[in-house]
Design a protein around this motif. Sequence first.
Motif, PDB file in Angstrom:
ATOM      1  N   ASP A  22       6.260   6.590   1.457  1.00  0.00           N
ATOM      2  CA  ASP A  22       7.034   5.556   2.138  1.00  0.00           C
ATOM      3  C   ASP A  22       6.371   4.225   1.812  1.00  0.00           C
ATOM      4  OD1 ASP A  22       8.334   7.734   3.247  1.00  0.00           O
ATOM      5  OD2 ASP A  22       7.300   7.593   5.160  1.00  0.00           O
ATOM      6  N   ALA A  23       7.160   3.253   1.386  1.00  0.00           N
ATOM      7  CA  ALA A  23       6.613   1.941   1.041  1.00  0.00           C
ATOM      8  C   ALA A  23       7.650   0.868   1.337  1.00  0.00           C
ATOM      9  CB  ALA A  23       6.207   1.900  -0.436  1.00  0.00           C
ATOM     10  N   ILE A  24       7.173  -0.325   1.619  1.00  0.00           N
ATOM     11  CA  ILE A  24       8.047  -1.446   1.952  1.00  0.00           C
ATOM     12  C   ILE A  24       8.124  -2.389   0.757  1.00  0.00           C
ATOM     13  CG2 ILE A  24       8.397  -3.401   3.499  1.00  0.00           C
ATOM     14  CD1 ILE A  24       6.722  -1.760   5.567  1.00  0.00           C
ATOM     15  N   PHE A  25       9.353  -2.685   0.341  1.00  0.00           N
ATOM     16  CA  PHE A  25       9.595  -3.611  -0.761  1.00  0.00           C
ATOM     17  C   PHE A  25      10.375  -4.815  -0.256  1.00  0.00           C
ATOM     18  CE2 PHE A  25       8.557   0.203  -2.951  1.00  0.00           C
ATOM     19  CZ  PHE A  25       7.988  -0.207  -4.148  1.00  0.00           C
ATOM     20  N   VAL A  26      10.281  -5.902  -0.991  1.00  0.00           N
ATOM     21  CA  VAL A  26      10.964  -7.141  -0.641  1.00  0.00           C
ATOM     22  C   VAL A  26      11.855  -7.537  -1.811  1.00  0.00           C
ATOM     23  CG1 VAL A  26      10.635  -9.567  -0.048  1.00  0.00           C
ATOM     24  CG2 VAL A  26       9.004  -7.885   0.753  1.00  0.00           C
ATOM     25  N   HIS A  27      13.066  -7.981  -1.491  1.00  0.00           N
ATOM     26  CA  HIS A  27      13.942  -8.577  -2.493  1.00  0.00           C
ATOM     27  C   HIS A  27      13.911 -10.080  -2.223  1.00  0.00           C
ATOM     28  CE1 HIS A  27      17.300  -9.676  -4.948  1.00  0.00           C
ATOM     29  NE2 HIS A  27      17.515  -8.420  -5.296  1.00  0.00           N
ATOM     30  N   PRO A  28      13.134 -10.847  -3.017  1.00  0.00           N
ATOM     31  CA  PRO A  28      12.915 -12.255  -2.688  1.00  0.00           C
ATOM     32  C   PRO A  28      14.166 -13.128  -2.771  1.00  0.00           C
ATOM     33  CG  PRO A  28      11.895 -11.707  -4.790  1.00  0.00           C
ATOM     34  CD  PRO A  28      12.417 -10.432  -4.216  1.00  0.00           C
ATOM     35  N   TYR A  50       9.965  -6.073  -5.107  1.00  0.00           N
ATOM     36  CA  TYR A  50       8.516  -6.207  -5.203  1.00  0.00           C
ATOM     37  C   TYR A  50       7.873  -5.489  -4.027  1.00  0.00           C
ATOM     38  CZ  TYR A  50       9.288  -9.856  -8.673  1.00  0.00           C
ATOM     39  OH  TYR A  50       9.672 -10.539  -9.788  1.00  0.00           O
ATOM     40  N   LEU A  51       6.787  -4.771  -4.297  1.00  0.00           N
ATOM     41  CA  LEU A  51       6.056  -4.082  -3.245  1.00  0.00           C
ATOM     42  C   LEU A  51       5.454  -5.119  -2.304  1.00  0.00           C
ATOM     43  CD1 LEU A  51       5.044  -1.312  -2.210  1.00  0.00           C
ATOM     44  CD2 LEU A  51       3.007  -1.676  -3.597  1.00  0.00           C
ATOM     45  N   SER A  52       5.761  -5.002  -1.031  1.00  0.00           N
ATOM     46  CA  SER A  52       5.247  -5.943  -0.035  1.00  0.00           C
ATOM     47  C   SER A  52       3.726  -5.834   0.046  1.00  0.00           C
ATOM     48  CB  SER A  52       5.862  -5.644   1.328  1.00  0.00           C
ATOM     49  OG  SER A  52       5.288  -6.459   2.322  1.00  0.00           O
ATOM     50  N   ARG A 105       6.457  -4.752  -9.165  1.00  0.00           N
ATOM     51  CA  ARG A 105       7.867  -4.360  -9.109  1.00  0.00           C
ATOM     52  C   ARG A 105       7.975  -2.848  -8.952  1.00  0.00           C
ATOM     53  NH1 ARG A 105      11.687  -8.192 -12.542  1.00  0.00           N
ATOM     54  NH2 ARG A 105      10.647 -10.148 -12.055  1.00  0.00           N
ATOM     55  N   LEU A 106       9.126  -2.405  -8.472  1.00  0.00           N
ATOM     56  CA  LEU A 106       9.329  -0.989  -8.178  1.00  0.00           C
ATOM     57  C   LEU A 106       9.023  -0.073  -9.365  1.00  0.00           C
ATOM     58  CD1 LEU A 106      10.202   1.281  -6.260  1.00  0.00           C
ATOM     59  CD2 LEU A 106      12.543   0.833  -6.942  1.00  0.00           C
ATOM     60  N   PHE A 109       5.306   0.258  -9.719  1.00  0.00           N
ATOM     61  CA  PHE A 109       4.749   0.998  -8.595  1.00  0.00           C
ATOM     62  C   PHE A 109       4.987   2.497  -8.773  1.00  0.00           C
ATOM     63  CE2 PHE A 109       5.718   3.183  -4.609  1.00  0.00           C
ATOM     64  CZ  PHE A 109       4.460   3.193  -4.057  1.00  0.00           C
ATOM     65  N   GLU A 110       6.220   2.884  -9.144  1.00  0.00           N
ATOM     66  CA  GLU A 110       6.518   4.304  -9.343  1.00  0.00           C
ATOM     67  C   GLU A 110       5.636   4.905 -10.436  1.00  0.00           C
ATOM     68  OE1 GLU A 110      11.077   5.132  -8.028  1.00  0.00           O
ATOM     69  OE2 GLU A 110      10.813   4.085  -9.938  1.00  0.00           O
ATOM     70  N   ALA A 111       5.438   4.160 -11.514  1.00  0.00           N
ATOM     71  CA  ALA A 111       4.582   4.651 -12.604  1.00  0.00           C
ATOM     72  C   ALA A 111       3.145   4.831 -12.103  1.00  0.00           C
ATOM     73  CB  ALA A 111       4.627   3.686 -13.778  1.00  0.00           C
ATOM     74  N   TRP A 112       2.639   3.864 -11.309  1.00  0.00           N
ATOM     75  CA  TRP A 112       1.299   3.985 -10.751  1.00  0.00           C
ATOM     76  C   TRP A 112       1.214   5.197  -9.822  1.00  0.00           C
ATOM     77  CZ3 TRP A 112      -0.411   4.012  -5.690  1.00  0.00           C
ATOM     78  CH2 TRP A 112      -1.802   4.045  -5.548  1.00  0.00           C
TER      79      TRP A 112
END
Length: 179
Positions: A7-13, A53-55, A82-83, A86-89
């Motif tokens: 579970d992760a929080i992302f922001v769409h600026p 973007y990952l918050s 960016r998502l 993050f997924e690759a990491w």
Amino acid sequence: MPLRPIDAIFVHPKQRLYVVYYRGELWQLPRMKIDDTSWQNRCLYTGDSSALYLSIHQAIGDPVLAQKLRTLNLPAAVRGSRLPRFEAWWETHGFKWLKDKLVTGQSPLAVHETTTPTKAIDNQPSSPSNYPPAQPEDDNNTGHKSDAQVTTHSVEEDIFAEMLADLADEVLHQPFKPN
């Protein structure tokens, strides 16, 4: 989808909204507030995932929602990415990072974050009038917290301790079966 759910929080600026990565699916919150009411009114995110973007702040202030979303205090190197990055990491390093945290006895849960997050830039002047009034530590100025404060704090600690124990059991003791 990453190999292990997260579970992760992302922001769409540009659209100024939060998108929650909830165990492999993207859920858009209806407003720039992360609380249980927003979570209940979420809808599936269908926009461009590379615009997310990952918050930098993964801790959730609403205790009800914090029990539902198991957000992690992710490494600083990943925050703001960016998502797709993050997924690759997460696919490559996430499980090892999580396991290392748990083996050393550290809590990876964002709710256990020990640092105070810095105030985000919000176009509001920073003056003492914008801060909430300080709450008294005790009822009689004796330096002791009231029984209600201690009980509430210990109940929250028990809930999140149980959440941490479940996470540790899932990561350290359950065999992983790749798809």
